[in-house]
Design an enzyme around this catalytic site. Structure first.
Site, short mmCIF file in Angstrom:
data_model
loop_
_atom_site.label_atom_id
_atom_site.label_comp_id
_atom_site.label_asym_id
_atom_site.label_seq_id
_atom_site.Cartn_x
_atom_site.Cartn_y
_atom_site.Cartn_z
N ASP A 158 -5.55 18.77 -14.97
CA ASP A 158 -5.88 17.42 -15.42
C ASP A 158 -5.47 17.34 -16.88
OD1 ASP A 158 -7.05 15.10 -16.40
OD2 ASP A 158 -8.85 15.30 -15.18
N LYS B 197 -6.85 6.09 -19.65
CA LYS B 197 -7.04 6.55 -21.01
C LYS B 197 -5.76 6.38 -21.84
CE LYS B 197 -11.03 7.92 -19.28
NZ LYS B 197 -10.99 7.92 -17.81
N ARG C 244 0.83 -1.20 0.00
CA ARG C 244 0.00 0.00 0.00
C ARG C 244 0.87 1.26 0.00
NH1 ARG C 244 -1.61 2.44 4.40
NH2 ARG C 244 -1.73 0.56 5.67
N TYR D 133 -14.69 17.07 -15.93
CA TYR D 133 -15.27 15.73 -15.92
C TYR D 133 -16.41 15.67 -14.89
CZ TYR D 133 -15.43 10.65 -15.04
OH TYR D 133 -15.82 9.35 -14.86
#
Length: 406
Positions: free
Chosen positions: A187, A212, A62, A115
């Protein structure tokens, strides 16, 4: 491998070699998948030193994993940043930035069109924790200047807006923000390197949905946050590995490492196909407007030529005429999209295959109708991610789909 001067190689060489060396144990060329939750120590003293950061190494996946670290090094170098955090999703990156940089009483300026899920976080989640949000047109420097307050800590926007395809002058916004002691986060999902480099333009943080273009194969959910070590380290220690726990799986990191090695070739084809399809759509009488920065008709085409280095990508949107043979724009949208054969109806982008979707009823459905109207997201708007197929086949597919409107 260590002899490569990464400051003086091309993008393709960087994408293949940065962050990756042959495995030191067995000499494996591909970075191994360290599919483990925890790591063993030879002694208590070693464990203590690694947990305390006195010596390098891994304790628990983690907080760090060799496969993921290789990916983070590669993405940081591709974006020109000092450090990178890989996250389990693009929204993990958005959440990491917001929770890592902001606290109650702070003010955020956000671009008008972002978004849909990011919009939900800004309009509801952050305000619940006492963070004030103002939406501004980041393409208009004066609008941003007016929105800045004494408690403004962050200006957040997308390099190319989703789905209205507007560019923000990152350098100008960054100069204004830094003059007022404000950080800038961009972004860059829609315009990854080698298109736009936000950090080189002056931004402090750049983030991606690596789902993406960065992965490019449609088989991974992932995100990334890139910036200076000073900004990235506290986000990693206190947010992404703690309160959010958005650490990616080693297997997903391996898949993205694989995908990145062909990124230069993929992006060149996306750009080539994108321009061909955009020019075709502009010639279709049923199409009212095409939003693609590579077209001379785009109002920011001159800005795009400079900021995007004439790499305009494969993502675009287009509006249909308000009335077509007795149908309103939305009905015509559905008919065209449903008739496509090569293009798949899906909300992602940057895949090998061409993807098409209707933002108002899909990616931005969580926004109110009023918010969509303010952002310029109309009911007759279609978003298109042009894939890697032969461009003539994509165009022929759209020709037969538009023929259903006759």
């Amino acid at each position: 491998m260590s002899d490569i001067d990464f400051d003086n190689v091309g993008f393709g060489t960087l994408a293949i070699h940065a962050g990756q060396e042959p495995d030191k144990l067995y000499g494996a060329l591909a970075t191994p998948i360290y599919q483990t939750s925890t790591f063993c120590f030879e002694t208590v003293e070693e464990g203590t030193a690694k947990f305390g950061g006195q010596i390098p190494g891994f304790c628990y996946s983690r907080g760090g994993n060799p496969t993921t670290v290789a990916l983070e090094k590669k993405i940081a170098m591709l974006e020109g940043g000092e450090a990178c955090i890989s996250t389990a999703s693009g929204m993990g990156a958005v959440g990491g930035v917001m929770l890592g940089l902001l606290q109650a009483g702070d003010h955020v300026i956000c671009g008008e069109c972002v978004y849909g899920c990011t919009d939900v976080v800004l309009r509801t989640t952050l305000q619940k924790f006492g963070v004030e949000v103002t939406y501004a047109d980041t393409t208009d420097l004066e609008s941003v200047k007016v929105a800045i307050k004494e408690n403004t800590k962050l200006i957040y926007f997308e390099s190319l807006t989703n789905p209205t395809m507007e560019l923000t002058d990152i350098a100008a916004i960054s100069k204004l923000a830094h003059k007022n002691g404000v950080l800038v986060a961009v972004d860059n999902t829609f315009t990854p390197p080698p298109e736009v480099y936000p950090l080189k333009e002056g931004a402090d943080i750049v983030l991606h949905s690596c789902t993406k273009y960065i992965n490019g194969h449609g088989d991974v959910i992932s995100g990334a946050i890139i910036g200076s070590t000073e900004l990235i380290t506290p986000i990693r220690k206190g947010v992404t590995s703690k309160i959010c726990g958005t650490t990616p799986s080693p297997f997903n990191s391996f898949l993205i490492l694989r995908g990145l090695q062909t990124m230069e070739l993929r992006m060149a084809r996306h750009c080539e196909n994108g321009m061909a399809v955009a020019k075709y759509l502009e010639s279709v009488p049923y199409v009212k407007k095409v939003y693609y920065p590579g077209l001379e008709s785009h109002p920011q085409h001159e800005v795009a030529k400079t900021m995007m280095h004439e790499n305009y990508g494969g993502i675009m949107s287009f509006e249909l005429q308000e009335e077509i043979n007795g149908m309103d724009g939305f009905e015509a949208c559905k008919k065209v999209v449903n008739a496509l054969k090569i293009a798949s109806i899906a909300v992602s982008l940057g895949d090998p295959g061409t993807l098409v979707q209707h933002p108002a009823s899909m990616t931005h459905a969580n926004m109110s109708k009023e918010a969509r109207a303010e952002a310029g997201i109309k009911e007759d708007l279609i978003r298109l991610s042009v894939g890697l197929e032969n461009s003539k086949d994509i165009i022929e597919d759209f020709k037969q789909a538009f023929a259903t409107l006759e």
